[in-house]
Scaffold this motif. Structure first.
Motif, PDB file in Angstrom:
ATOM      1  N   TRP A   1       0.835  -1.203   0.000  1.00  0.00           N
ATOM      2  CA  TRP A   1       0.000   0.000   0.000  1.00  0.00           C
ATOM      3  C   TRP A   1       0.873   1.258   0.000  1.00  0.00           C
ATOM      4  CZ3 TRP A   1      -4.509   1.667  -1.275  1.00  0.00           C
ATOM      5  CH2 TRP A   1      -4.898   2.927  -0.856  1.00  0.00           C
TER       6      TRP A   1
ATOM      7  N   VAL B   1       3.895   1.587  -1.248  1.00  0.00           N
ATOM      8  CA  VAL B   1       4.459   1.741  -2.600  1.00  0.00           C
ATOM      9  C   VAL B   1       3.387   2.254  -3.556  1.00  0.00           C
ATOM     10  CG1 VAL B   1       5.459   0.489  -4.554  1.00  0.00           C
ATOM     11  CG2 VAL B   1       6.234  -0.025  -2.246  1.00  0.00           C
ATOM     12  N   ALA B   2       2.197   1.652  -3.461  1.00  0.00           N
ATOM     13  CA  ALA B   2       1.108   2.056  -4.360  1.00  0.00           C
ATOM     14  C   ALA B   2       0.727   3.508  -4.117  1.00  0.00           C
ATOM     15  CB  ALA B   2      -0.094   1.134  -4.155  1.00  0.00           C
ATOM     16  N   ARG B   3       0.741   3.914  -2.876  1.00  0.00           N
ATOM     17  CA  ARG B   3       0.353   5.297  -2.563  1.00  0.00           C
ATOM     18  C   ARG B   3       1.369   6.297  -3.142  1.00  0.00           C
ATOM     19  NH1 ARG B   3      -3.649   7.764   0.837  1.00  0.00           N
ATOM     20  NH2 ARG B   3      -3.712   9.785  -0.159  1.00  0.00           N
TER      21      ARG B   3
ATOM     22  N   MET C   1       3.267   5.739  -5.742  1.00  0.00           N
ATOM     23  CA  MET C   1       3.094   5.733  -7.199  1.00  0.00           C
ATOM     24  C   MET C   1       1.864   6.552  -7.599  1.00  0.00           C
ATOM     25  SD  MET C   1       4.073   1.753  -7.919  1.00  0.00           S
ATOM     26  CE  MET C   1       4.182   1.772  -9.684  1.00  0.00           C
ATOM     27  N   ALA C   2       0.816   6.447  -6.792  1.00  0.00           N
ATOM     28  CA  ALA C   2      -0.387   7.240  -7.070  1.00  0.00           C
ATOM     29  C   ALA C   2      -0.081   8.723  -6.936  1.00  0.00           C
ATOM     30  CB  ALA C   2      -1.499   6.825  -6.106  1.00  0.00           C
ATOM     31  N   LYS C   3       0.728   9.082  -5.962  1.00  0.00           N
ATOM     32  CA  LYS C   3       1.104  10.489  -5.806  1.00  0.00           C
ATOM     33  C   LYS C   3       1.827  10.992  -7.055  1.00  0.00           C
ATOM     34  CE  LYS C   3       1.527  11.154  -0.814  1.00  0.00           C
ATOM     35  NZ  LYS C   3       0.812  12.431  -0.824  1.00  0.00           N
TER      36      LYS C   3
ATOM     37  N   ILE D   1       1.467   9.874 -10.088  1.00  0.00           N
ATOM     38  CA  ILE D   1       0.513   9.998 -11.195  1.00  0.00           C
ATOM     39  C   ILE D   1      -0.311  11.275 -11.053  1.00  0.00           C
ATOM     40  CG2 ILE D   1      -1.559   8.960 -12.197  1.00  0.00           C
ATOM     41  CD1 ILE D   1      -0.335   6.220 -11.561  1.00  0.00           C
ATOM     42  N   VAL D   2      -0.790  11.521  -9.823  1.00  0.00           N
ATOM     43  CA  VAL D   2      -1.611  12.715  -9.602  1.00  0.00           C
ATOM     44  C   VAL D   2      -0.781  13.979  -9.788  1.00  0.00           C
ATOM     45  CG1 VAL D   2      -2.946  13.975  -7.871  1.00  0.00           C
ATOM     46  CG2 VAL D   2      -3.228  11.504  -8.110  1.00  0.00           C
ATOM     47  N   ALA D   3       0.443  13.948  -9.254  1.00  0.00           N
ATOM     48  CA  ALA D   3       1.307  15.131  -9.400  1.00  0.00           C
ATOM     49  C   ALA D   3       1.590  15.405 -10.869  1.00  0.00           C
ATOM     50  CB  ALA D   3       2.610  14.920  -8.634  1.00  0.00           C
TER      51      ALA D   3
ATOM     52  N   PHE E   1       8.490   7.114 -11.382  1.00  0.00           N
ATOM     53  CA  PHE E   1       7.479   6.062 -11.502  1.00  0.00           C
ATOM     54  C   PHE E   1       8.092   4.809 -12.132  1.00  0.00           C
ATOM     55  CE2 PHE E   1       3.950   3.761 -13.327  1.00  0.00           C
ATOM     56  CZ  PHE E   1       2.958   3.882 -12.368  1.00  0.00           C
TER      57      PHE E   1
ATOM     58  N   SER F   1       7.037  14.093  -5.774  1.00  0.00           N
ATOM     59  CA  SER F   1       5.606  14.346  -5.980  1.00  0.00           C
ATOM     60  C   SER F   1       5.047  15.363  -4.987  1.00  0.00           C
ATOM     61  CB  SER F   1       4.828  13.034  -5.870  1.00  0.00           C
ATOM     62  OG  SER F   1       4.951  12.531  -4.558  1.00  0.00           O
TER      63      SER F   1
END
Lengths: 618, 57
Positions: free
Chosen positions: A231, A233-235, A237-239, A241-243, A256, A288
């Motif tokens: 979770w 790591v995923a968080r 990576m999500a940051k 993507i959003v950034a 990424f 990010s």
């Protein structure tokens, strides 16, 4: 104070990013320090200092809670005896927090990743050089045969080169930066791809040895910890993507790519936790972040490679016994193999290192210990003798046995021999004593052996036998001609008893044998992959050694002595000219058997540590 | 422009998808490994090349 801590921490992040791909080579020999571990500790210490000064961890809650939960898990599992390295995991988590705190700059993250990419390119170049035998690999797999230079394990090597390749591809095709930067990235990418391919393509034939991470073996707490880490790591990576969606920047995609490659590899192969995992994830999280800090002045990333290359040069061709994280320091792995009874693995490991360094002696000490543990005392003694020989012209990874190690082994060997019901049919213990530079003790052990056995022969016949050739024969079996001076007062009966107890065939000489060449002793001894043969005819002796694998190849043996000559080898044919008689032809088979007339005597080479002795008496 | 709460929500959704993808990849790899362990041959030892001794050595 705050500015100093921030600046120092940024430099530490940059140095760590450049140093981690070098891994084993980033070892400072005289101080005994692992540079990457020191940098990680410095970074965490600076983070803690900053925490004390500012009293703000500056870590968002969504990243802080997984770290807190993982820390609790790690120490709880350690307390339950199910996790062996809590300090490393703690350091990785704190390194993540520290990197996120201090590297909150896209420009700094991009710089760090470029330094990492260039270091990966250098490591790939060294790995490729190792394919041509220029250097020895550090990481190796006995199952697949894959090797790498720099990392401490094959999974780490694959990960480092794959991350380097991903970073290089991003940089090479990025619109940002000049032509030189793109060219450097392209070269680094090519090197990483070539090194990765050269390691993995040959290993693909052993794909059956592939094992994914053992999810079931971790147990429920381990699985829960893995899920929390996933979770986190995923968080991150999500940051990214959003950034990137909010404010596109090339470094976000680069981060990424690096995290995605590392994460995917961790799913596919068992990947031990490493410090750089915390750094990469921390860099991604920092890149990010919305608020940025200015980047300090930094030299071109390529310049960072100069001190690292100097450091690597110290470690490329030399293994330091104090560096326990270097896989070339095979003592660590061999000790573990021996403790867990993995004798076959130990033997293959030693095969690997002997292939790297043909003159290696210490490997024979570990083989000796393994044979001793298995109760094969003769083989243990033979390997120990091989470990005590003089160093050859080839380079060595580790030094031979120290005197205290040799003494400890001889003591253990003595205890093992003492537990046998009677004297063994070989002189293993005595040879080990001679190899350990204790010839007097060896002669004492021979005396005890003679006293313990019964050997009945014709006393009158023995009285006519001069002891000189027999002394030389015993000295040959013990492996050191200098032992003869300790045997000068031994009688022929005692010497024959020793040879008889070592399995010698003692016979009357055939009529064809000239009397002045008797007693004639033919010995063949197989040890450490070579066959040593010796023929002592009367007062003359000849000894030569040759590799066993050349058994069918014609070879010209080296002769010394005056009374006989060699014509072929093997089977070893020689002639014994009498003082005034005709030349008599003899042949010694590879197994040490002796026959007159030159008949074909092709026999198998004696197995390791076997000895074949034939004595012809007048 | 997203505010902080919307950004957090978006990050959580994307993170959930990524985490699910990682878990699926790990489970698939584990299942493949288990299946191979049941049906496949045991791992063969890689050939260890022994340096050829030179003649006369």
């Amino acid at each position: 104070m705050k500015a100093f801590v921030q600046r120092a921490a940024m430099y530490a992040v940059v140095l760590f990013a450049a140093a981690w791909p070098w891994d084993v080579y980033a070892y400072l020999p005289w101080a005994g320090l692992d540079v990457t571990a020191c940098l990680a500790l410095c970074l965490v210490a600076l983070w803690l200092a900053d925490l004390v000064v500012t009293r703000r961890p500056r870590l968002p809650f969504e990243l802080a809670w997984p770290i807190a939960v993982l820390l609790v898990y790690v120490w709880a599992l350690y307390a339950g005896g199910r996790y062996p390295a809590p300090l490393l995991a703690t350091l990785v988590l704190l390194l993540f927090a520290a990197t996120h705190r201090f590297a909150r700059s896209k420009a700094l993250a991009a710089y760090c990743l470029r330094a990492t990419m260039l270091s990966c390119g250098c490591v790939a170049a060294v790995t490729l050089a190792a394919r041509f035998g220029a250097v020895g690999p550090t990481a190796y797999s006995l199952d697949t045969g894959a090797t790498f230079c720099g990392p401490r394990d094959v999974a780490g090597g694959v990960a480092a080169l794959a991350i380097g390749l991903a970073l290089a591809l991003r940089d090479a095709f990025s619109a940002e930066g000049g032509r030189l930067r793109r060219a450097a990235a392209a070269v680094a990418g090519l090197l990483c791809a070539a090194a990765l391919g050269s390691a993995l393509v040959p290993a693909a034939a052993h794909f059956v040895a592939w094992r994914p991470p053992d999810l079931a073996g971790a147990g429920l707490p381990g699985l829960a910890a893995s899920l929390v880490a996933t979770w986190l790591v995923a968080r991150v990576m999500a940051k990214l993507i959003v950034a990137r969606r909010l404010a596109p920047a090339p470094v976000l995609a680069t981060c990424f790519a690096a995290v995605a490659v590392a994460g995917a590899l961790a799913c596919l192969v068992p990947t031990p936790l490493r410090l750089h995992h915390g750094l990469l994830l921390g860099l991604a999280a920092a890149a990010s972040a919305r608020k940025e800090v200015p980047r300090p002045w930094l030299p071109a990333p390529g310049l960072l490679l100069i001190p690292l290359a100097c450091l690597a040069a110290l470690n490329l061709f030399r293994v330091y016994p104090d560096n326990h994280s270097d896989p070339r320091n095979y003592d660590v792995a061999a000790r573990s193999d021996l403790a867990e009874g993995r004798y076959a693995v130990l033997a293959r490991r030693m095969d690997f290192f002997e292939a790297q360094a043909p003159g290696e002696r210490r490997t024979h000490l570990w083989r000796a210990k393994a044979w001793l543990e298995q109760g094969e005392l003769g083989r243990a003694a033979t390997e120990f003798v091989a470990s005590c020989r003089e160093p050859g012209p080839h380079g060595q990874l580790l030094p031979g046995p120290r005197p205290d190690e040799a003494d400890a082994f001889v003591t253990a060997l003595r205890d093992a021999y003492s537990s046998l019901p009677g004297p063994p049919a070989h002189l293993g213990f005595e040879r080990a004593l001679v190899a350990a530079s204790r010839p007097k003790s060896a002669v004492w052990a021979l005396r005890l052996r003679v006293d313990a056995i019964s050997f009945n022969v014709d006393a009158l016949a023995i009285a006519r036998v001069p002891p000189g050739p027999l002394i030389e024969a015993v000295a040959f079996l013990l492996g050191d001609p200098a032992v003869t001076e300790h045997l000068h007062d031994w009688t022929s009966a005692d010497l024959l008893a020793v040879l008889h107890s070592a399995g010698a065939r003692i016979e009357r000489a055939p009529d064809a044998a000239p009397r002045d060449a008797l007693p004639l002793v033919a010995l063949a001894q197989s040890e450490a992959g070579s066959l040593r043969t010796c023929v002592i005819a009367g007062a003359s002796a000849c000894e030569f050694a040759r590799p066993a694998r050349l058994v069918t190849a014609p070879a010209t043996p080296v002769w010394a002595g005056t009374h006989w000559e060699c014509t072929q080898n093997p089977p070893l044919s020689f002639r014994l000219p009498g003082v005034d008689g005709p030349v008599a032809a003899f042949e010694m088979g590879p197994a040490g058997t002796l026959r007159a007339g030159g008949g074909a005597a092709v026999e198998a080479v004696p197995v390791s540590d076997a000895v074949a002795v034939t004595v012809w008496l007048p | 422009m997203l505010d902080a709460i919307q950004r957090q929500r978006l990050e959580r959704r994307i993170a959930a998808v990524i985490a699910l993808a990682i878990v699926v990849l790990a489970v698939l790899a584990y299942a493949a490994g288990r299946l191979r362990a049941r049906t496949g041959e045991p791992p063969l030892p890689a050939p260890v090349v022994t340096a050829a001794p030179e003649a006369g050595e």
